[in-house]
Design a protein around this motif. Structure first.
Motif, PDB file in Angstrom:
ATOM      1  N   TYR A 192     -42.407   0.594  15.640  1.00 18.70           N
ATOM      2  CA  TYR A 192     -42.823   0.512  14.138  1.00 18.70           C
ATOM      3  C   TYR A 192     -41.786   1.285  13.304  1.00 18.70           C
ATOM      4  O   TYR A 192     -41.446   2.425  13.664  1.00 18.70           O
ATOM      5  N   ILE A 193     -41.263   0.508  12.313  1.00 20.02           N
ATOM      6  CA  ILE A 193     -40.549   1.009  11.226  1.00 20.02           C
ATOM      7  C   ILE A 193     -41.224   0.882   9.811  1.00 20.02           C
ATOM      8  O   ILE A 193     -41.427  -0.324   9.502  1.00 20.02           O
ATOM      9  N   PHE A 194     -40.990   1.785   9.176  1.00 20.48           N
ATOM     10  CA  PHE A 194     -41.362   1.813   7.632  1.00 20.48           C
ATOM     11  C   PHE A 194     -40.290   2.444   6.985  1.00 20.48           C
ATOM     12  O   PHE A 194     -39.764   3.612   7.117  1.00 20.48           O
ATOM     13  N   TYR A 195     -39.476   1.673   6.149  1.00 21.92           N
ATOM     14  CA  TYR A 195     -38.410   2.035   5.552  1.00 21.92           C
ATOM     15  C   TYR A 195     -38.493   1.499   4.290  1.00 21.92           C
ATOM     16  O   TYR A 195     -38.594   0.127   3.887  1.00 21.92           O
ATOM     17  N   ASN A 196     -38.024   2.109   3.011  1.00 28.44           N
ATOM     18  CA  ASN A 196     -38.065   1.617   1.811  1.00 28.44           C
ATOM     19  C   ASN A 196     -39.330   0.636   1.286  1.00 28.44           C
ATOM     20  O   ASN A 196     -38.952  -0.191   0.788  1.00 28.44           O
ATOM     21  N   GLY A 197     -40.408   1.143   1.745  1.00 28.08           N
ATOM     22  CA  GLY A 197     -41.697   0.452   1.299  1.00 28.08           C
ATOM     23  C   GLY A 197     -42.030  -0.907   1.993  1.00 28.08           C
ATOM     24  O   GLY A 197     -42.857  -1.446   1.769  1.00 28.08           O
ATOM     25  N   LYS A 198     -41.317  -1.113   3.279  1.00 24.51           N
ATOM     26  CA  LYS A 198     -41.244  -2.399   4.205  1.00 24.51           C
ATOM     27  C   LYS A 198     -41.674  -1.835   5.540  1.00 24.51           C
ATOM     28  O   LYS A 198     -40.876  -0.810   5.986  1.00 24.51           O
ATOM     29  N   SER A 199     -42.313  -2.533   6.238  1.00 24.21           N
ATOM     30  CA  SER A 199     -42.692  -1.995   7.339  1.00 24.21           C
ATOM     31  C   SER A 199     -42.448  -3.412   8.513  1.00 24.21           C
ATOM     32  O   SER A 199     -42.740  -4.426   8.231  1.00 24.21           O
ATOM     33  N   LYS A 200     -42.123  -3.092   9.732  1.00 31.11           N
ATOM     34  CA  LYS A 200     -41.918  -3.756  10.637  1.00 31.11           C
ATOM     35  C   LYS A 200     -42.516  -3.427  12.146  1.00 31.11           C
ATOM     36  O   LYS A 200     -42.461  -2.049  12.446  1.00 31.11           O
ATOM     37  N   LEU A 201     -42.956  -4.176  12.828  1.00 31.53           N
ATOM     38  CA  LEU A 201     -43.740  -3.941  13.926  1.00 31.53           C
ATOM     39  C   LEU A 201     -43.227  -4.950  15.087  1.00 31.53           C
ATOM     40  O   LEU A 201     -43.027  -6.303  14.729  1.00 31.53           O
ATOM     41  N   LYS A 202     -42.832  -4.532  16.130  1.00 30.70           N
ATOM     42  CA  LYS A 202     -42.153  -5.328  17.323  1.00 30.70           C
ATOM     43  C   LYS A 202     -42.595  -4.908  18.513  1.00 30.70           C
ATOM     44  O   LYS A 202     -42.452  -3.622  18.710  1.00 30.70           O
ATOM     45  N   VAL A 203     -43.362  -5.646  19.170  1.00 26.68           N
ATOM     46  CA  VAL A 203     -43.637  -5.297  20.737  1.00 26.68           C
ATOM     47  C   VAL A 203     -43.266  -6.364  21.844  1.00 26.68           C
ATOM     48  O   VAL A 203     -43.305  -7.570  21.573  1.00 26.68           O
ATOM     49  N   SER A 204     -42.568  -5.577  22.588  1.00 28.09           N
ATOM     50  CA  SER A 204     -41.959  -6.587  23.765  1.00 28.09           C
ATOM     51  C   SER A 204     -42.146  -6.113  24.949  1.00 28.09           C
ATOM     52  O   SER A 204     -42.673  -4.821  25.119  1.00 28.09           O
ATOM     53  N   THR A 205     -42.036  -6.717  26.170  1.00 30.04           N
ATOM     54  CA  THR A 205     -42.505  -6.236  27.511  1.00 30.04           C
ATOM     55  C   THR A 205     -41.264  -6.465  28.316  1.00 30.04           C
ATOM     56  O   THR A 205     -40.173  -7.413  28.241  1.00 30.04           O
ATOM     57  N   SER A 206     -41.398  -6.095  29.451  1.00 25.86           N
ATOM     58  CA  SER A 206     -40.310  -6.228  30.438  1.00 25.86           C
ATOM     59  C   SER A 206     -40.988  -6.057  31.802  1.00 25.86           C
ATOM     60  O   SER A 206     -41.688  -4.896  32.396  1.00 25.86           O
TER      61      SER A 206
END
Length: 204
Positions: A29-43
């Motif tokens: 999870y990244i919150f940068y410059n007012g924008k957020s991103k969520l990424k969930v991956s498996t292995s």
């Protein structure tokens, strides 16, 4: 006959190895410059397969997620009813007990032009982290943890990056899946039985 025994033994050995192998969930999870991103991956299967459960956010994914959420709203409401909360809690505790946190990295940068406000915000963030650490982290099997809060003076900013890698053996995931299926099917049977009783009363 010997070849058949060898083949069966080999298949059993492969199944056991796969059941005991780890499945890794990588949460970013990244919150940068007012924008957020969520990424969930498996292995899983020793890294041969690495599908993404939740890819990087974009407009198309958001639209498709909204449609799927609307379609499955009623099903979710039935599955997560209050009378099943204790059962879900047991499953959640089982997952926590069987999981290992391979890596937990949480880095936050916070800045304010006013040093007084920055000191208050900096202390508040560490206070929140302390509460989370005291209540949640002791229940987890932690291998590597790194938490940083970096103050920045003379600038207003708030950026954070959270990365957690959770691993759990395939056999435990299968067990959780079976528990969820039993719980869901049990709810369906109870719903149908009560509905049938109402019809019978009405028919009488």
């Amino acid at each position: 006959m010997k070849w058949l025994i060898l083949i069966i033994s080999g298949v059993i050995a492969v199944i056991i190895v796969l059941l005991l192998s780890y499945v890794r969930f990588n949460i970013i999870y990244i919150f940068y410059n007012g924008k957020s991103k969520l990424k969930v991956s498996t292995s899983y299967f020793f890294g041969l397969f690495k599908p993404e459960i939740i890819p990087d956010n974009d407009e198309k994914n958001n639209k498709s997620n909204k449609r799927s959420l609307e379609k499955n709203k009623e099903a979710r409401n039935d599955a997560f009813s209050l009378d099943k909360f204790s059962n879900y809690k047991e499953i959640f505790d089982y997952i926590i007990d069987k999981s290992n946190i391979e890596k937990l990295s949480w880095k936050t940068k916070i800045g304010y032009e006013d040093p007084f406000i920055l000191s208050i915000a900096y202390g508040s963030i560490w206070w929140i982290i302390g509460i989370i650490s005291s209540f949640i982290l002791p229940k987890l099997n932690m291998e590597k943890i790194n938490i940083e809060v970096i103050p920045n003076y003379n600038v207003n900013l708030f950026n954070t990056r959270f990365n957690c890698i959770i691993k759990i053996r395939m056999v435990y995931i299968i067990n959780v899946w079976i528990k969820l299926l039993k719980l869901y099917k049990g709810g369906e049977k109870n719903d149908r039985t009560s509905y049938r009783g109402i019809n019978e009363d009405n028919n009488e």
